[in-house]
Write a protein that holds these residues in place. Structure first.
Motif, PDB file in Angstrom:
ATOM      1  N   VAL A  42      -7.567 132.887 -32.477  1.00 45.13           N
ATOM      2  CA  VAL A  42      -6.243 133.483 -32.658  1.00 45.13           C
ATOM      3  C   VAL A  42      -5.163 132.773 -31.844  1.00 45.13           C
ATOM      4  CG1 VAL A  42      -4.864 135.598 -32.514  1.00 45.13           C
ATOM      5  CG2 VAL A  42      -7.264 135.719 -33.149  1.00 45.13           C
ATOM      6  N   THR A  43      -5.502 132.400 -30.616  1.00 50.08           N
ATOM      7  CA  THR A  43      -4.453 131.895 -29.730  1.00 50.08           C
ATOM      8  C   THR A  43      -4.566 130.412 -29.414  1.00 50.08           C
ATOM      9  OG1 THR A  43      -5.739 132.586 -27.808  1.00 50.08           O
ATOM     10  CG2 THR A  43      -4.110 134.144 -28.636  1.00 50.08           C
ATOM     11  N   PRO A  45      -5.384 127.628 -32.046  1.00 45.14           N
ATOM     12  CA  PRO A  45      -5.005 126.602 -33.039  1.00 45.14           C
ATOM     13  C   PRO A  45      -3.582 126.070 -32.821  1.00 45.14           C
ATOM     14  CG  PRO A  45      -6.174 128.371 -34.136  1.00 45.14           C
ATOM     15  CD  PRO A  45      -5.935 128.819 -32.714  1.00 45.14           C
ATOM     16  N   GLN A  46      -2.658 126.966 -32.434  1.00 45.26           N
ATOM     17  CA  GLN A  46      -1.277 126.524 -32.186  1.00 45.26           C
ATOM     18  C   GLN A  46      -1.229 125.578 -30.991  1.00 45.26           C
ATOM     19  OE1 GLN A  46      -2.436 129.604 -32.195  1.00 45.26           O
ATOM     20  NE2 GLN A  46      -1.255 130.954 -33.517  1.00 45.26           N
ATOM     21  N   MET A  50       0.222 121.803 -30.703  1.00 44.53           N
ATOM     22  CA  MET A  50       1.169 121.283 -29.704  1.00 44.53           C
ATOM     23  C   MET A  50       0.641 119.981 -29.099  1.00 44.53           C
ATOM     24  SD  MET A  50       2.032 124.817 -27.640  1.00 44.53           S
ATOM     25  CE  MET A  50       2.543 126.316 -28.469  1.00 44.53           C
ATOM     26  N   ASP A  83     -10.453 137.036 -46.817  1.00 41.01           N
ATOM     27  CA  ASP A  83      -9.122 136.823 -46.255  1.00 41.01           C
ATOM     28  C   ASP A  83      -8.911 135.321 -46.037  1.00 41.01           C
ATOM     29  OD1 ASP A  83      -6.835 136.619 -44.754  1.00 41.01           O
ATOM     30  OD2 ASP A  83      -7.420 138.121 -43.257  1.00 41.01           O
ATOM     31  N   LEU A  85      -6.405 133.758 -44.925  1.00 41.59           N
ATOM     32  CA  LEU A  85      -5.768 133.427 -43.647  1.00 41.59           C
ATOM     33  C   LEU A  85      -6.817 133.344 -42.541  1.00 41.59           C
ATOM     34  CD1 LEU A  85      -2.659 135.809 -43.875  1.00 41.59           C
ATOM     35  CD2 LEU A  85      -2.710 133.336 -44.266  1.00 41.59           C
ATOM     36  N   MET A  89      -8.006 130.159 -40.163  1.00 41.51           N
ATOM     37  CA  MET A  89      -8.056 130.146 -38.693  1.00 41.51           C
ATOM     38  C   MET A  89      -9.377 129.595 -38.184  1.00 41.51           C
ATOM     39  SD  MET A  89      -6.241 133.839 -38.190  1.00 41.51           S
ATOM     40  CE  MET A  89      -6.165 133.914 -36.410  1.00 41.51           C
ATOM     41  N   GLY A 134      -7.050 132.585 -23.662  1.00 44.17           N
ATOM     42  CA  GLY A 134      -5.864 133.133 -24.324  1.00 44.17           C
ATOM     43  C   GLY A 134      -6.120 134.532 -24.840  1.00 44.17           C
ATOM     44  N   ASP A 135      -6.400 135.422 -23.921  1.00 52.19           N
ATOM     45  CA  ASP A 135      -6.736 136.807 -24.278  1.00 52.19           C
ATOM     46  C   ASP A 135      -6.641 137.635 -23.010  1.00 52.19           C
ATOM     47  OD1 ASP A 135      -8.588 138.233 -26.713  1.00 52.19           O
ATOM     48  OD2 ASP A 135      -8.609 139.173 -24.728  1.00 52.19           O
ATOM     49  N   GLY A 152      -1.138 132.916 -22.306  1.00 45.61           N
ATOM     50  CA  GLY A 152      -0.527 132.708 -23.611  1.00 45.61           C
ATOM     51  C   GLY A 152      -0.877 131.336 -24.153  1.00 45.61           C
ATOM     52  N   THR A 153      -0.401 131.075 -25.359  1.00 46.97           N
ATOM     53  CA  THR A 153      -0.804 129.850 -26.044  1.00 46.97           C
ATOM     54  C   THR A 153      -0.250 128.587 -25.383  1.00 46.97           C
ATOM     55  OG1 THR A 153      -1.110 130.987 -28.125  1.00 46.97           O
ATOM     56  CG2 THR A 153      -0.663 128.634 -28.257  1.00 46.97           C
ATOM     57  N   ARG A 157      -2.460 125.414 -24.094  1.00 46.88           N
ATOM     58  CA  ARG A 157      -2.099 123.989 -24.225  1.00 46.88           C
ATOM     59  C   ARG A 157      -2.151 123.286 -22.859  1.00 46.88           C
ATOM     60  NH1 ARG A 157       4.098 123.072 -24.139  1.00 46.88           N
ATOM     61  NH2 ARG A 157       3.511 123.930 -22.135  1.00 46.88           N
ATOM     62  N   LEU A 417      -8.912 145.723 -32.578  1.00 47.88           N
ATOM     63  CA  LEU A 417      -7.541 145.358 -32.940  1.00 47.88           C
ATOM     64  C   LEU A 417      -7.403 145.066 -34.421  1.00 47.88           C
ATOM     65  CD1 LEU A 417      -6.567 141.767 -31.746  1.00 47.88           C
ATOM     66  CD2 LEU A 417      -8.846 142.506 -32.441  1.00 47.88           C
ATOM     67  N   MET A 419      -8.081 142.824 -36.696  1.00 43.71           N
ATOM     68  CA  MET A 419      -7.600 141.611 -37.365  1.00 43.71           C
ATOM     69  C   MET A 419      -8.542 141.207 -38.488  1.00 43.71           C
ATOM     70  SD  MET A 419      -5.943 139.109 -34.526  1.00 43.71           S
ATOM     71  CE  MET A 419      -5.342 137.991 -35.797  1.00 43.71           C
TER      72      MET A 419
ATOM     73  N   ARG B  33      -2.554 136.428 -38.109  1.00 45.24           N
ATOM     74  CA  ARG B  33      -3.506 135.656 -38.905  1.00 45.24           C
ATOM     75  C   ARG B  33      -2.798 134.408 -39.414  1.00 45.24           C
ATOM     76  NH1 ARG B  33      -3.404 139.621 -42.155  1.00 45.24           N
ATOM     77  NH2 ARG B  33      -4.688 138.838 -43.860  1.00 45.24           N
ATOM     78  N   VAL B  35      -1.984 129.919 -38.110  1.00 47.11           N
ATOM     79  CA  VAL B  35      -2.350 128.830 -37.199  1.00 47.11           C
ATOM     80  C   VAL B  35      -1.121 128.130 -36.613  1.00 47.11           C
ATOM     81  CG1 VAL B  35      -4.637 128.441 -38.184  1.00 47.11           C
ATOM     82  CG2 VAL B  35      -2.674 127.235 -39.143  1.00 47.11           C
ATOM     83  N   PHE B  37       3.208 129.226 -35.184  1.00 49.72           N
ATOM     84  CA  PHE B  37       4.089 130.351 -34.881  1.00 49.72           C
ATOM     85  C   PHE B  37       5.251 130.446 -35.878  1.00 49.72           C
ATOM     86  CE2 PHE B  37       2.482 129.601 -30.397  1.00 49.72           C
ATOM     87  CZ  PHE B  37       1.709 130.753 -30.359  1.00 49.72           C
ATOM     88  N   SER B  84      -2.066 139.431 -24.365  1.00 49.51           N
ATOM     89  CA  SER B  84      -1.435 138.206 -23.850  1.00 49.51           C
ATOM     90  C   SER B  84      -0.787 137.383 -24.948  1.00 49.51           C
ATOM     91  CB  SER B  84      -2.486 137.351 -23.140  1.00 49.51           C
ATOM     92  OG  SER B  84      -3.504 136.968 -24.054  1.00 49.51           O
ATOM     93  N   GLU B  86       1.104 135.164 -27.156  1.00 50.63           N
ATOM     94  CA  GLU B  86       2.405 134.496 -27.075  1.00 50.63           C
ATOM     95  C   GLU B  86       3.180 134.713 -28.376  1.00 50.63           C
ATOM     96  OE1 GLU B  86       2.432 130.627 -25.129  1.00 50.63           O
ATOM     97  OE2 GLU B  86       3.839 129.903 -26.647  1.00 50.63           O
ATOM     98  N   HIS B  87       2.465 135.189 -29.399  1.00 51.10           N
ATOM     99  CA  HIS B  87       3.129 135.520 -30.660  1.00 51.10           C
ATOM    100  C   HIS B  87       4.286 136.497 -30.420  1.00 51.10           C
ATOM    101  CE1 HIS B  87      -0.992 134.292 -31.476  1.00 51.10           C
ATOM    102  NE2 HIS B  87      -0.718 134.080 -32.751  1.00 51.10           N
ATOM    103  N   ASN B 112       4.845 134.159 -20.298  1.00 44.77           N
ATOM    104  CA  ASN B 112       4.965 133.544 -21.631  1.00 44.77           C
ATOM    105  C   ASN B 112       6.428 133.315 -21.989  1.00 44.77           C
ATOM    106  OD1 ASN B 112       2.207 133.483 -22.067  1.00 44.77           O
ATOM    107  ND2 ASN B 112       2.158 135.387 -23.242  1.00 44.77           N
TER     108      ASN B 112
END
Lengths: 480, 205
Positions: A42-43, A45-46, A50, A83, A85, A89, A134-135, A152-153, A157, A417, A419, B33, B35, B37, B84, B86-87, B112
């Protein structure tokens, strides 16, 4: 604020922090080395995106481990997932791990699971480490005497690209719980009680050191349950000093040292424990005997009461709490002043990084064996990892749950949660062993959550309403 | 990387009342959901802006015409608690929010935001009420978060604010995204890493 004086001992936080300090940055923050980095779908791939945009590499790929947990379906795991999406992921994480040389505990590997369950069970989580993920429930790993940060993401990074984070040090509050828990009272009740007493933001700026004779006797899984929810009390970090219980848990785990290296590691680990004369910024003492089975009634984890108490009312609330109590009552559709016991439930969820380990499942199975989930109640048991799943099956727990009318699922975060496809519908009320009762948390914007221990969830499942597990199950002496 | 030196944020403001507003509220999990932002802005506070049953707008402050284009968000205590993700700050930023004023902030959310160049300043309950009153009287009022003087100014109304000194400096000096500084330390990192135990499978060690 009292500060440690010269000549006084150090607490674990200070020792681990000092050991991993690279340097002081020009902006005054500390560049802190992260010994172990855990990532999920979730946190991260972004963050890899980067890195690619900036043309950066991962210099220490052997210090990062990946798994997939939040979006994994728990009924059928056949791919492609329904899903698209979610499939995107997991695909993105697989590609990133391959491209950057990171070990990935994928579904069907036998090692997949909720990141905060598999870190400890694989022996990755070790005392004296700095850990980041990232959790926000990364605080779980503090149960081993590690300093574990939810991030955070952008910080994911940072850790991927430099193995470091820029951080300010935390103050340390020792939360000492002494004495014994009553029958039917569990680690979950302990942390819900601590949050109720200290507030959902009482820990902001602090690391919580959980100590006292109760924690000395707690198993590692009980310690994990408490540290897991530190963040719900505002404390980004929670930990328990490492001791013989910690070392016994880690012995022979896949990533734990062996032979002579084991002895050296134990000596090193033990040295991180807070000194007997360590200084703290604050100390809170709680008597274990005052803690009873606890249930949340509101929309944050601090809005909790003992199972034999009544839902608060605005009329009797303090001036500063009136607005938040009114907001919570309106959302939860509970009757002010009415006993929480007897509140009808629609769904019962046993799982999440808080309570999905073997000791949780064994305890519930022991009591639900030969009994039935109430008509009209949907009840799920979601093991925290493939290892927990396999062990539970080996012990026949899956059959006990199924025979009792619980759905036995595959490993993941599931309805904590929502998802993945496991969600509340409409304003269903869920008795849940998870960690958050926020508005809409379990997948429906009007869904309602009552947090409680796994055995309390089971009591609700069997009776169809919030019930006292001590009465439903005639509980015997358990836990610490 | 040259980053903007952020010493103030000025724009119209919107008040979203309530304490303990968590990051699930700011961005519900189902919108994570993804990949990247990209496109998260439209989902900020989604479940309190739109009726879950009908999908109709609920006249949330963020959607009121008088607050269109607001860049300063004012809220209650313990803002951004919980996950946490960052979204959450990403969604706010992409919605157009450039600074947050609250009673207090949850720690991970604060970090963040700072990393994204969004100043988060604390203002007392009484002073936030004054700001809210001024904004309610004139939604077009230009509100200014001043990090040098540590004031939030809204026309006649000027109130003190606080922010962690490290964050204030990092924002003011254009060092709010730490990656450049962290990369500069690579040699020292390598030296420390070599001294610390490795994490490896027993069969490989």
């Amino acid at each position: 604020m009292p500060q440690p004086r010269a000549g006084q001992g150090k607490n674990l936080f200070q020792k681990v922090w000092d050991t991993h300090t690279v340097r002081t940055l020009p902006n005054g923050q500390i560049q802190l080395f992260i010994g172990l980095h855990l990532i999920h779908e979730v946190t991260s791939p972004q963050a890899f995106g980067m890195l690619r945009d900036l043309g950066l590499k991962v210099p220490y790929p052997k210090r990062t481990f990946a798994t997939v947990d939040h979006i994994v379906p728990t009924d059928t795991r056949a791919e492609p997932f329904k899903d698209e999406l979610a499939q995107g992921m997991i695909n993105a994480l697989r590609t990133a791990c391959r491209d950057f040389g990171i070990e990935f505990f994928d579904i069907h590997s036998g090692k997949q699971g909720i990141v905060h369950v598999i870190g400890p069970e694989l022996g990755l989580t070790q005392p004296g480490l700095t850990i980041a993920c990232g959790d926000s429930h990364t605080s779980t790993h503090g149960a081993f005497g590690a300093i574990a940060f939810g991030i955070g993401t952008s910080q994911v990074r940072d850790v991927l690209a430099t193995q470091c984070m820029a951080l300010d040090p935390l103050k340390v509050r020792r939360v000492e719980v002494n004495g014994k828990l009553g029958l039917g009272v569990y680690a979950k009740d302990v942390i819900l009680h601590i949050i109720r007493k200290l507030g959902v933001n009482g820990g902001t700026g602090y690391a919580y050191e959980f100590a006292g004779t109760l924690f000395d006797r707690f198993s590692m899984e009980e310690r994990m349950t408490v540290c897991n929810m530190s963040i719900e009390g505002g404390a980004r970090v929670g930990y328990v000093n490492p001791d013989a219980t910690t070392f016994a848990y880690l012995k022979d785990r896949p990533y734990a040292p062996t032979g002579q290296a084991w002895d050296a590691a134990v000596a090193r680990w033990a040295s991180f424990a807070s000194d007997p004369d360590a200084a703290y910024d604050d100390v809170v003492k709680i008597d274990a005997a005052e803690i009873l089975p606890t249930v949340t009634w509101g929309i944050n984890p601090g809005q909790a009461i003992f199972v034999d108490e009544s839902v608060p009312s605005v009329a009797t609330a303090s001036a500063e709490q009136k607005a938040s109590i009114a907001e919570a009552l309106e959302y939860m559709k509970l009757k002010p002043g009415a006993p929480i016991k007897g509140t009808k439930v629609d769904v019962c969820f046993i799982g999440s990084c808080t309570n999905s380990r073997m000791s949780d499942l064994r305890e519930v199975a022991k009591y639900v064996q030969g009994r039935r989930v109430a008509a009209g109640v949907k009840a799920l048991v979601v093991p925290g990892s493939e290892q927990v799943r396999d062990q539970a099956v080996k012990e026949g727990l899956d059959k006990i749950f199924s025979a009792a009318g619980f759905e036995w699922r595959d490993a993941g975060c599931s309805m904590c949660l929502a998802m993945n496809p496991d969600k509340l519908v409409g304003d269903q009320l869920c008795a849940s062993s998870s960690n958050r009762n926020f508005k809409g948390r379990q997948g429906s914007p009007t869904g309602r959550t009552l947090l409680m221990s796994p055995l309390m969830v089971a009591a609700a499942a069997l009776t169809g309403a919030v019930a006292d597990c001590r009465e439903v199950f005639e509980v015997e002496a358990v836990g610490a | 990387m040259a980053l903007a030196k952020i010493t103030s944020v000025t724009g119209t403001a919107v008040v979203v009342p309530g304490d303990d507003i968590d990051t699930d509220r700011i961005i519900p999990a189902r919108f994570m959901r993804c990949v990247t932002f990209d496109g998260l802005g439209q989902y900020a506070f989604y479940d309190v802006r739109f009726d879950p049953g009908t999908g109709k707008p609920l006249n949330h402050p963020l959607d009121r015409p008088e607050h269109k284009g607001a860049s300063i968000l004012i809220s209650g205590n313990n803002f951004g608690c919980g996950s946490s993700r960052e979204h959450a700050p990403q969604a706010l930023q992409k919605f157009g929010i450039r600074a947050v004023v609250a009673g207090s902030f949850a720690e991970i959310f604060f970090g963040n935001c700072t990393t994204l160049g969004i100043p988060c300043v604390c203002v007392s309950d009484a002073d936030r009420a004054k700001l809210a009153q001024a904004i309610s009287a004139n939604p077009a009022l230009q509100v200014s978060v001043q990090l040098k003087t540590l004031r939030v100014e809204a026309g006649e109304c000027s109130v003190p604010c606080t922010i962690k000194e490290g964050a204030r400096q990092a924002l003011g000096e254009g060092q709010w995204d730490a990656i450049g500084l962290l990369l500069d330390g690579a040699k020292a990192v390598s030296a420390l890493e070599a001294k610390l135990p490795k994490i490896s499978l027993v069969s490989l060690s």
